[in-house]
Design an enzyme around this catalytic site. Structure first.
Site, short mmCIF file in Angstrom:
data_model
loop_
_atom_site.label_atom_id
_atom_site.label_comp_id
_atom_site.label_asym_id
_atom_site.label_seq_id
_atom_site.Cartn_x
_atom_site.Cartn_y
_atom_site.Cartn_z
CG HIS A 14 0.12 6.14 -0.79
ND1 HIS A 14 -0.94 6.67 -1.36
CD2 HIS A 14 -0.24 5.65 0.44
CE1 HIS A 14 -1.95 6.57 -0.65
NE2 HIS A 14 -1.50 5.89 0.62
CD GLU A 30 -5.28 5.76 1.59
OE1 GLU A 30 -5.36 4.46 2.14
OE2 GLU A 30 -4.17 6.30 1.74
CG HIS A 84 -1.77 1.31 1.47
ND1 HIS A 84 -3.10 1.14 1.33
CD2 HIS A 84 -1.45 2.48 1.82
CE1 HIS A 84 -3.66 2.52 1.51
NE2 HIS A 84 -2.61 3.24 1.77
CD GLU A 85 1.77 3.52 3.62
OE1 GLU A 85 2.12 4.57 3.21
OE2 GLU A 85 0.88 3.04 4.48
CE1 TYR A 130 -4.14 9.79 0.41
CE2 TYR A 130 -4.24 11.12 2.32
CZ TYR A 130 -4.25 9.90 1.77
OH TYR A 130 -4.24 8.92 2.70
CG ASP A 172 -9.81 9.97 6.11
OD1 ASP A 172 -8.49 9.90 6.16
OD2 ASP A 172 -10.50 9.10 5.78
CG HIS A 176 -7.44 6.54 5.22
ND1 HIS A 176 -6.97 7.84 5.41
CD2 HIS A 176 -6.55 5.73 4.93
CE1 HIS A 176 -5.81 8.02 5.21
NE2 HIS A 176 -5.23 6.54 5.01
ZN LIG Z 1 -2.37 5.03 2.25
#
Ligand SMILES: [Zn+2]
Length: 214
Positions: free
Chosen positions: A27, A47, A23-24, A38, A120, A125
């Protein structure tokens, strides 16, 4: 990259989960390709891209077909004091945890539950559950390995250069259908699976009319 080492109460170390590491890293791919902003729907797509490629990394390493995968992000990160299995579920958004301390997983599984919030970054998310489920539906409709056709369609959409950094869910849906058509043809099962997945999660493709069914 910096990963939390957990507090031992709710979370264990975040490097325990391959889907979280994937996931990271994803990005970084998004930042240097589509550059999705974002915030709000573009942020939720940012996301979701990371969840999609995070889960694909895990499935690929385990050589797990779409039908056998758990479709969870961050499975096993919670300590056993938490009532929950993972951070998010792509198969059933909103069901990953339900805990006294953490509360309930807030993700909607279709546009009917879309959360309007300023928290958020506009729910990046939270509303990511909607495009996440669309990807899951494409993968399980087509069967086989999710990193094959479904992963190619999503990667082409992310990196193909036509997606706006401020894309809405509708614009993204349309772009995935265009990628499926480009890669597999207009009459392909892939193109059909993509369009019906977005229909199931109630995201409308702008400017696309479905053929009348009767
Ligand atoms: Zn993320």
């Amino acid at each position: 990259m910096v990963f939390g080492d957990g507090d031992g109460q709710v979370f264990q170390r975040f490097t325990k989960s391959l889907s979280v590491i994937g996931h990271e890293l994803a990005h970084g791919v998004t930042q240097y390709s589509a550059g999705l902003v974002y915030r709000n729907q573009a942020g939720a797509l940012n996301e979701s891209m990371s969840d999609v490629f995070g889960v694909l990394v895990e499935q690929f390493v385990q050589q797990q077909p779409a039908a056998e995968a758990g479709w969870l992000i961050g499975e096993g990160l919670f300590t056993d004091q938490v009532q929950g299995t993972a951070l998010r579920s792509m198969k059933a958004p909103g069901t990953a945890y339900d805990d006294d301390v953490l509360g309930k997983d807030p993700q909607p599984d279709s546009m009917d539950g879309y959360v309007h919030t300023s928290a958020d970054n506009g729910g990046v998310h939270i509303n990511s559950g909607i495009p996440n489920r669309a990807f899951y539906l494409v993968a399980t409709t087509l069967g086989g390995n999710a990193w094959d056709a479904p992963g190619r369609i999503w990667y082409q959409t992310l990196t193909g250069g036509t997606l706006s950094p401020t894309a809405t869910f509708g614009a993204f849906a349309k772009a995935t259908a265009a990628s499926a058509k480009e890669l597999f043809g207009v009459d392909s099962k892939e193109h059909d699976a993509v369009r019906s997945a977005w229909e199931t999660v109630k995201v409308k493709l702008p400017g696309v009319r479905r053929k009348p069914s009767s």
